[in-house]
Scaffold this active site. Sequence first.
Site, mmCIF file in Angstrom:
data_model
loop_
_atom_site.group_PDB
_atom_site.id
_atom_site.type_symbol
_atom_site.label_atom_id
_atom_site.label_comp_id
_atom_site.label_asym_id
_atom_site.label_seq_id
_atom_site.Cartn_x
_atom_site.Cartn_y
_atom_site.Cartn_z
ATOM 1 N N LYS A 1 19.351 -43.654 42.628
ATOM 2 C CA LYS A 1 18.703 -42.384 42.305
ATOM 3 C C LYS A 1 18.282 -41.677 43.598
ATOM 4 O O LYS A 1 18.554 -40.505 43.786
ATOM 5 C CB LYS A 1 17.496 -42.666 41.400
ATOM 6 C CG LYS A 1 16.749 -41.441 40.968
ATOM 7 C CD LYS A 1 15.678 -41.825 39.947
ATOM 8 C CE LYS A 1 14.710 -40.669 39.738
ATOM 9 N NZ LYS A 1 13.665 -40.987 38.774
ATOM 10 N N GLU B 1 18.475 -52.071 50.085
ATOM 11 C CA GLU B 1 19.429 -53.063 49.591
ATOM 12 C C GLU B 1 20.782 -52.415 49.270
ATOM 13 O O GLU B 1 21.851 -52.905 49.649
ATOM 14 C CB GLU B 1 18.905 -53.727 48.304
ATOM 15 C CG GLU B 1 17.701 -54.614 48.483
ATOM 16 C CD GLU B 1 16.382 -53.875 48.293
ATOM 17 O OE1 GLU B 1 16.322 -52.652 48.576
ATOM 18 O OE2 GLU B 1 15.412 -54.532 47.881
ATOM 19 N N GLY C 1 14.304 -44.616 36.705
ATOM 20 C CA GLY C 1 15.347 -45.601 37.032
ATOM 21 C C GLY C 1 15.615 -46.577 35.899
ATOM 22 O O GLY C 1 16.762 -46.796 35.497
ATOM 23 N N ARG C 2 14.551 -47.131 35.337
ATOM 24 C CA ARG C 2 14.738 -48.155 34.288
ATOM 25 C C ARG C 2 15.087 -47.546 32.931
ATOM 26 O O ARG C 2 15.262 -48.269 31.955
ATOM 27 C CB ARG C 2 13.497 -49.045 34.209
ATOM 28 C CG ARG C 2 12.193 -48.299 33.979
ATOM 29 C CD ARG C 2 10.989 -49.176 34.299
ATOM 30 N NE ARG C 2 9.741 -48.440 34.278
ATOM 31 C CZ ARG C 2 9.272 -47.713 35.285
ATOM 32 N NH1 ARG C 2 9.960 -47.612 36.403
ATOM 33 N NH2 ARG C 2 8.109 -47.108 35.199
ATOM 34 N N GLU D 1 7.641 -53.207 34.539
ATOM 35 C CA GLU D 1 7.520 -52.126 35.518
ATOM 36 C C GLU D 1 6.828 -50.920 34.865
ATOM 37 O O GLU D 1 6.118 -50.174 35.536
ATOM 38 C CB GLU D 1 8.918 -51.735 36.016
ATOM 39 C CG GLU D 1 8.916 -51.155 37.420
ATOM 40 C CD GLU D 1 10.322 -51.093 37.996
ATOM 41 O OE1 GLU D 1 10.785 -52.130 38.490
ATOM 42 O OE2 GLU D 1 10.939 -50.032 37.939
ATOM 43 N N HIS E 1 16.859 -75.729 24.099
ATOM 44 C CA HIS E 1 16.977 -76.990 24.834
ATOM 45 C C HIS E 1 16.256 -76.915 26.168
ATOM 46 O O HIS E 1 16.503 -77.733 27.063
ATOM 47 C CB HIS E 1 18.455 -77.330 25.031
ATOM 48 C CG HIS E 1 19.166 -77.523 23.728
ATOM 49 N ND1 HIS E 1 19.362 -78.772 23.155
ATOM 50 C CD2 HIS E 1 19.672 -76.633 22.851
ATOM 51 C CE1 HIS E 1 19.981 -78.626 22.002
ATOM 52 N NE2 HIS E 1 20.187 -77.334 21.790
ATOM 53 N N LYS F 1 9.448 -51.324 48.963
ATOM 54 C CA LYS F 1 10.436 -50.591 49.763
ATOM 55 C C LYS F 1 9.843 -50.259 51.137
ATOM 56 O O LYS F 1 10.525 -50.344 52.155
ATOM 57 C CB LYS F 1 10.873 -49.313 49.041
ATOM 58 C CG LYS F 1 11.686 -49.590 47.766
ATOM 59 C CD LYS F 1 12.227 -48.318 47.121
ATOM 60 C CE LYS F 1 12.999 -48.623 45.838
ATOM 61 N NZ LYS F 1 13.611 -47.493 45.194
#
Length: 550
Positions: free
Chosen positions: A206, A212, A267-268, A353, A384, A512
């Site tokens: 965005k 990263e 973003g999410r 978030e 399990h 960031k």
Amino acid sequence: MNSIDKSSEWLALKRHWSEIEYRHMRELFAEDSARFDRMSLQACGILLDYSKNRATSETMGLLMDLAERADLAAWIRRMFSGERINNTEGRAVLHVALRSCSDEPVLLDGEDVMPQVRAVLAQMKDFSNAVRDGDWLGYTGYRITDVVNIGIGGSNLGPLMVAEALRHYQDPGLNVHFVSNVDATHLVETLKSLNPETTLFIVASKTFTTQETLANAKAARRWCIEALKDESAVARHFVAVSTNAAEVAAFGIDTGNMFGFWDWVGGRYSLWSAIGLPIALAIGMPNFMQLLQGAYDMDCHFRDSKLSENMPVIMGLLGVWYHNFGGVRTHAILPYDQYLRHLPAYLQQADMESNGKRVSRDGQQLSYTTGPVVWGAAGTDGQHAFYQLIHQGTQLVTSDFIASVHSHNELGDQHLKLMANFFAQTEALMKGRTEDEAMAELVNAGLAEEALAALLPHKVFPGNRPTNSLLLDRLTPQRLGSLIALYEHKIFVQGIVWQINSFDQWGVELGKQLAGVVLGELSEEADVGRHDASTNGLLAYFKQNRLRHS
Ligand code: G6Q
């Protein structure tokens, strides 16, 4: 802003929890044969059964009163009408516009955003068709066989989760990969099996400033140029998805190969935008449109249904019930569907978030807790692993069980086996196993009295563990769209009750900033010593050992 925990509605719920806390769901079911009918509902092809909760009609009524106190209906209208409800960033929250299938305009500051939304969808359609049909070729004239999405957080988790969830609909000739971690291992291992001549990169960011993503994108660019021996190859092998055209151009991607979106898409909440390009490439644009249709269906349900018959409202309020009145701190997402195995991680971000906030919208420190820890894994694998704690541990965990009536892979009776586990688990979590039942079982097994007494406490299950069951008819793009939107709106409901801004993420921004500062100190010559003793010590140890072993 008056703190909601001082309201009479909140105090009524507090009193009510102390009445209901020790009531067992076994009793509630025994008392009311219509409990399932009253406490289940269907919307958008999804059945929600919320009858296996520590809740009665009175509970639901009190929760609805709380929603009214929080002015939930008005906040829903505010979101849909483009008000700048993300107050700390001064932004509207309009992911619902991205999937609007109506002819109605969606106004932001008096301007209809829908023409821009449709223009980007048309661009995505043209591009995904061209790549899938072999009209868009790599620099050396070969068809694209692999797409690598480089992005992180909201620019990764949504498309990754959906592409995997809809793998059944994927074109086998086009593989989609996702690289997010700045740990080079992620990129290196992904590229090992790929051919630069047939690989297309989507750089999804965005802001187009995320460390990263840019690091991985630069490395991918080098990989491409080294193999194809020409800078101009980048134009055929790199496209960008971003709101920041200037940074896209500065990176060296032609803005003609850029897919835009807008600051009013968090973003999410962005998989519905051009961030969904890897999804469209994987499953084709008609299926992507079905995904949007499903989300739109749920948007309409959320916007138009009354609160007491509103699926996201019911799920959100039940979450508040346990979190704020029952002291429950974690919520498990348990999809009985291998295709949905990334859903827990996706919802972990979406929820934590959004609602991991400690001050109200107007900056007051909250006097109650918000934001459960969200986690989970696909069933039956989870059974399990960690279900033991849910069944017999000392803390109460609430869970959502999610499955489909029909599987895309009806192999023998395996879907029935999967579903037998689904139904058996929610029943066992609700009922538990009493001492008498456990004793009868041990007696039947022929245990001697002493061994029986020793084993008995371990064989008792308290039950009364709350679950929601969500049943889809089949995991289609449309149903998946509805399911994701259901959770988005559930998160919204909780954020409104908690009086927080669910749409900023200052904690992410902090990370960031900090990484940039420390990076400068990792060079050989840089001084370390401005931090606390622990950080200084760790930095010094790391640098010494890098030197020694380099
Ligand atoms: C999501 C967050 C965060 C964001 C990533 C990537 O809501 O804001 O997860 O998506 O930090 O940001 P960019 O897309 O700007 O690279």
